[in-house]
Design a protein around this motif. Structure first.
Motif, PDB file in Angstrom:
ATOM      1  N   GLY A  62      -4.042  -9.544  12.231  1.00 29.42           N
ATOM      2  CA  GLY A  62      -2.714 -10.054  11.631  1.00 29.42           C
ATOM      3  C   GLY A  62      -2.687  -9.222  10.074  1.00 29.42           C
ATOM      4  O   GLY A  62      -1.661  -8.367   9.938  1.00 29.42           O
ATOM      5  N   LEU A  63      -3.827  -9.360   9.137  1.00 26.78           N
ATOM      6  CA  LEU A  63      -4.015  -8.840   8.120  1.00 26.78           C
ATOM      7  C   LEU A  63      -3.840  -7.099   8.022  1.00 26.78           C
ATOM      8  O   LEU A  63      -2.764  -6.428   7.389  1.00 26.78           O
ATOM      9  CB  LEU A  63      -4.977  -9.195   7.271  1.00 26.78           C
ATOM     10  N   ALA A  64      -4.593  -6.847   9.159  1.00 25.18           N
ATOM     11  CA  ALA A  64      -4.713  -5.223   9.173  1.00 25.18           C
ATOM     12  C   ALA A  64      -3.258  -4.444   9.656  1.00 25.18           C
ATOM     13  O   ALA A  64      -2.879  -3.736   9.271  1.00 25.18           O
ATOM     14  CB  ALA A  64      -5.762  -4.816  10.120  1.00 25.18           C
ATOM     15  N   GLY A  65      -2.732  -5.338  10.456  1.00 21.49           N
ATOM     16  CA  GLY A  65      -1.368  -4.848  11.152  1.00 21.49           C
ATOM     17  C   GLY A  65      -0.182  -4.968  10.150  1.00 21.49           C
ATOM     18  O   GLY A  65       0.539  -3.856  10.032  1.00 21.49           O
ATOM     19  N   ALA A  66      -0.552  -6.043   9.363  1.00 20.27           N
ATOM     20  CA  ALA A  66       0.700  -6.222   8.137  1.00 20.27           C
ATOM     21  C   ALA A  66       0.489  -5.128   7.360  1.00 20.27           C
ATOM     22  O   ALA A  66       1.412  -4.513   6.619  1.00 20.27           O
ATOM     23  CB  ALA A  66       0.705  -7.550   7.795  1.00 20.27           C
ATOM     24  N   LEU A  67      -0.968  -4.688   7.039  1.00 20.74           N
ATOM     25  CA  LEU A  67      -1.079  -3.929   5.666  1.00 20.74           C
ATOM     26  C   LEU A  67      -0.563  -2.342   6.227  1.00 20.74           C
ATOM     27  O   LEU A  67       0.060  -1.704   5.554  1.00 20.74           O
ATOM     28  CB  LEU A  67      -2.558  -3.683   5.247  1.00 20.74           C
ATOM     29  N   ALA A  68      -1.129  -2.065   7.582  1.00 23.93           N
ATOM     30  CA  ALA A  68      -0.821  -0.884   8.181  1.00 23.93           C
ATOM     31  C   ALA A  68       0.711  -0.436   8.092  1.00 23.93           C
ATOM     32  O   ALA A  68       1.241   0.225   7.725  1.00 23.93           O
ATOM     33  CB  ALA A  68      -1.546  -0.409   9.311  1.00 23.93           C
ATOM     34  N   ALA A  69       1.408  -1.397   8.816  1.00 25.53           N
ATOM     35  CA  ALA A  69       2.638  -1.339   9.177  1.00 25.53           C
ATOM     36  C   ALA A  69       3.577  -1.415   7.787  1.00 25.53           C
ATOM     37  O   ALA A  69       4.539  -0.696   7.679  1.00 25.53           O
ATOM     38  CB  ALA A  69       3.418  -2.392  10.054  1.00 25.53           C
ATOM     39  N   GLY A  70       3.420  -2.118   6.903  1.00 25.76           N
ATOM     40  CA  GLY A  70       4.092  -2.368   5.789  1.00 25.76           C
ATOM     41  C   GLY A  70       3.886  -1.062   4.930  1.00 25.76           C
ATOM     42  O   GLY A  70       4.958  -0.401   4.468  1.00 25.76           O
ATOM     43  N   ALA A  71       2.797  -0.513   4.803  1.00 28.77           N
ATOM     44  CA  ALA A  71       2.665   0.584   3.981  1.00 28.77           C
ATOM     45  C   ALA A  71       3.305   1.970   4.701  1.00 28.77           C
ATOM     46  O   ALA A  71       4.056   2.819   4.110  1.00 28.77           O
ATOM     47  CB  ALA A  71       1.049   0.878   3.720  1.00 28.77           C
ATOM     48  N   GLY A  72       3.361   2.032   5.942  1.00 25.30           N
ATOM     49  CA  GLY A  72       3.642   2.814   6.777  1.00 25.30           C
ATOM     50  C   GLY A  72       5.231   3.227   6.869  1.00 25.30           C
ATOM     51  O   GLY A  72       6.162   4.019   6.606  1.00 25.30           O
ATOM     52  N   PHE A  73       6.029   1.816   6.725  1.00 24.98           N
ATOM     53  CA  PHE A  73       7.092   1.626   6.492  1.00 24.98           C
ATOM     54  C   PHE A  73       7.798   1.989   5.347  1.00 24.98           C
ATOM     55  O   PHE A  73       8.946   2.614   5.189  1.00 24.98           O
ATOM     56  CB  PHE A  73       7.477   0.158   6.741  1.00 24.98           C
ATOM     57  N   VAL A  74       6.978   1.625   4.131  1.00 29.20           N
ATOM     58  CA  VAL A  74       7.566   1.994   3.038  1.00 29.20           C
ATOM     59  C   VAL A  74       7.365   3.534   2.619  1.00 29.20           C
ATOM     60  O   VAL A  74       8.404   4.173   2.069  1.00 29.20           O
ATOM     61  CB  VAL A  74       6.627   1.206   1.583  1.00 29.20           C
ATOM     62  N   ILE A  93      12.098  -3.725   1.960  1.00 32.22           N
ATOM     63  CA  ILE A  93      11.831  -3.028   3.072  1.00 32.22           C
ATOM     64  C   ILE A  93      10.258  -3.095   3.466  1.00 32.22           C
ATOM     65  O   ILE A  93       9.836  -3.301   4.601  1.00 32.22           O
ATOM     66  CB  ILE A  93      11.860  -1.502   2.679  1.00 32.22           C
ATOM     67  N   ALA A  94       9.471  -3.220   2.204  1.00 26.61           N
ATOM     68  CA  ALA A  94       8.082  -3.542   2.525  1.00 26.61           C
ATOM     69  C   ALA A  94       7.911  -4.932   3.319  1.00 26.61           C
ATOM     70  O   ALA A  94       6.998  -5.168   4.278  1.00 26.61           O
ATOM     71  CB  ALA A  94       7.150  -3.753   1.233  1.00 26.61           C
ATOM     72  N   GLY A  95       8.635  -6.041   3.037  1.00 20.04           N
ATOM     73  CA  GLY A  95       8.801  -7.184   3.757  1.00 20.04           C
ATOM     74  C   GLY A  95       9.017  -6.878   5.271  1.00 20.04           C
ATOM     75  O   GLY A  95       8.297  -7.806   5.984  1.00 20.04           O
ATOM     76  N   VAL A  96       9.876  -6.428   5.469  1.00 23.45           N
ATOM     77  CA  VAL A  96      10.276  -5.939   6.867  1.00 23.45           C
ATOM     78  C   VAL A  96       9.205  -5.344   7.767  1.00 23.45           C
ATOM     79  O   VAL A  96       8.852  -5.856   8.615  1.00 23.45           O
ATOM     80  CB  VAL A  96      11.609  -5.220   7.200  1.00 23.45           C
ATOM     81  N   GLY A  97       8.649  -4.473   7.005  1.00 22.90           N
ATOM     82  CA  GLY A  97       7.611  -3.687   7.851  1.00 22.90           C
ATOM     83  C   GLY A  97       6.289  -4.591   7.753  1.00 22.90           C
ATOM     84  O   GLY A  97       5.540  -4.678   8.879  1.00 22.90           O
ATOM     85  N   VAL A  98       5.997  -5.436   6.962  1.00 25.47           N
ATOM     86  CA  VAL A  98       4.776  -6.365   7.090  1.00 25.47           C
ATOM     87  C   VAL A  98       4.719  -7.294   7.971  1.00 25.47           C
ATOM     88  O   VAL A  98       4.067  -7.793   8.800  1.00 25.47           O
ATOM     89  CB  VAL A  98       4.643  -6.908   5.467  1.00 25.47           C
ATOM     90  N   THR A  99       6.146  -7.975   7.992  1.00 24.31           N
ATOM     91  CA  THR A  99       6.363  -9.057   8.884  1.00 24.31           C
ATOM     92  C   THR A  99       6.283  -8.453  10.156  1.00 24.31           C
ATOM     93  O   THR A  99       5.831  -9.015  11.320  1.00 24.31           O
ATOM     94  CB  THR A  99       7.860  -9.584   8.930  1.00 24.31           C
ATOM     95  N   ALA A 100       7.056  -7.210  10.462  1.00 22.32           N
ATOM     96  CA  ALA A 100       7.167  -6.800  12.005  1.00 22.32           C
ATOM     97  C   ALA A 100       5.427  -6.270  12.284  1.00 22.32           C
ATOM     98  O   ALA A 100       5.134  -6.543  13.563  1.00 22.32           O
ATOM     99  CB  ALA A 100       7.884  -5.487  12.274  1.00 22.32           C
ATOM    100  N   GLY A 101       4.790  -5.699  11.430  1.00 19.86           N
ATOM    101  CA  GLY A 101       3.306  -5.411  11.756  1.00 19.86           C
ATOM    102  C   GLY A 101       2.677  -6.589  12.189  1.00 19.86           C
ATOM    103  O   GLY A 101       1.764  -6.683  13.034  1.00 19.86           O
ATOM    104  N   LEU A 102       2.905  -7.730  11.251  1.00 20.38           N
ATOM    105  CA  LEU A 102       2.077  -8.958  11.654  1.00 20.38           C
ATOM    106  C   LEU A 102       2.400  -9.634  12.903  1.00 20.38           C
ATOM    107  O   LEU A 102       1.319  -9.846  13.777  1.00 20.38           O
ATOM    108  CB  LEU A 102       2.341  -9.964  10.416  1.00 20.38           C
ATOM    109  N   VAL A 103       3.417  -9.452  13.323  1.00 25.10           N
ATOM    110  CA  VAL A 103       4.022 -10.123  14.747  1.00 25.10           C
ATOM    111  C   VAL A 103       3.276  -9.262  15.738  1.00 25.10           C
ATOM    112  O   VAL A 103       2.889  -9.665  16.713  1.00 25.10           O
ATOM    113  CB  VAL A 103       5.425 -10.047  14.801  1.00 25.10           C
ATOM    114  N   ALA A 104       3.492  -7.827  15.468  1.00 28.53           N
ATOM    115  CA  ALA A 104       2.988  -6.896  16.429  1.00 28.53           C
ATOM    116  C   ALA A 104       1.488  -7.073  16.844  1.00 28.53           C
ATOM    117  O   ALA A 104       0.960  -7.127  17.994  1.00 28.53           O
ATOM    118  CB  ALA A 104       3.461  -5.509  15.936  1.00 28.53           C
ATOM    119  N   ALA A 105       0.814  -7.006  15.640  1.00 30.86           N
ATOM    120  CA  ALA A 105      -0.688  -7.071  15.771  1.00 30.86           C
ATOM    121  C   ALA A 105      -1.150  -8.339  16.341  1.00 30.86           C
ATOM    122  O   ALA A 105      -1.973  -8.435  17.323  1.00 30.86           O
ATOM    123  CB  ALA A 105      -1.424  -7.032  14.511  1.00 30.86           C
ATOM    124  N   LEU A 106      -0.365  -9.708  16.068  1.00 27.24           N
ATOM    125  CA  LEU A 106      -0.562 -10.856  16.574  1.00 27.24           C
ATOM    126  C   LEU A 106      -0.345 -10.886  18.058  1.00 27.24           C
ATOM    127  O   LEU A 106      -1.214 -11.461  18.780  1.00 27.24           O
ATOM    128  CB  LEU A 106       0.002 -12.059  15.841  1.00 27.24           C
TER     129      LEU A 106
END
Length: 123
Positions: A62-74, A93-106
């Protein structure tokens, strides 16, 4: 310290982060699916991590997916035509990317564990 290692394993986190970044880059390389491909790549990274590891790694995935997606989204928002808007709404924008990455990874990690459990269970 041993109790913390049972909850969070740094090596597994680095592996999950590398897989998430690779999935994000590979998913964004598919021209037809666009931004959805990034999150599918992050979900696939969580799936692969769960499929090869016998322990639960929800925190790391979850943490890795959130970090990667948030950084990529921004980064994609700042390099697109929406850069003036992204400057004003960067945190959102970062919050949307982090949330979506967290959900996708989990979700990917959950389905990977489920498949592994189904394949290794005795009949």
């Amino acid at each position: 310290m041993g109790r913390l290692r049972r909850v969070f394993a740094p090596r597994q986190f680095l592996l999950a982060l590398a897989l998430s970044i690779a999935g994000l880059v590979a998913g964004s390389a598919v021209p037809v699916v666009g931004i959805v491909g990034r999150f599918l790549g992050v979900a696939l990274a969580g799936f692969c991590l769960a499929f090869v590891d016998s322990e639960r790694r929800y925190v790391e995935a979850g943490l890795a997916g959130a970090l990667a997606a948030g950084a990529g989204f921004v980064l994609s928002a700042f390099t697109s035509a929406f850069a003036p808007i992204a400057a004003d709404y960067g945190l959102r924008i970062a919050g949307v990317g982090v949330t979506a990455g967290l959900v996708a990874a989990l979700l990917g990690h959950y389905f990977g564990r489920d498949l592994r459990a189904g394949l290794t269970r005795d009949l």
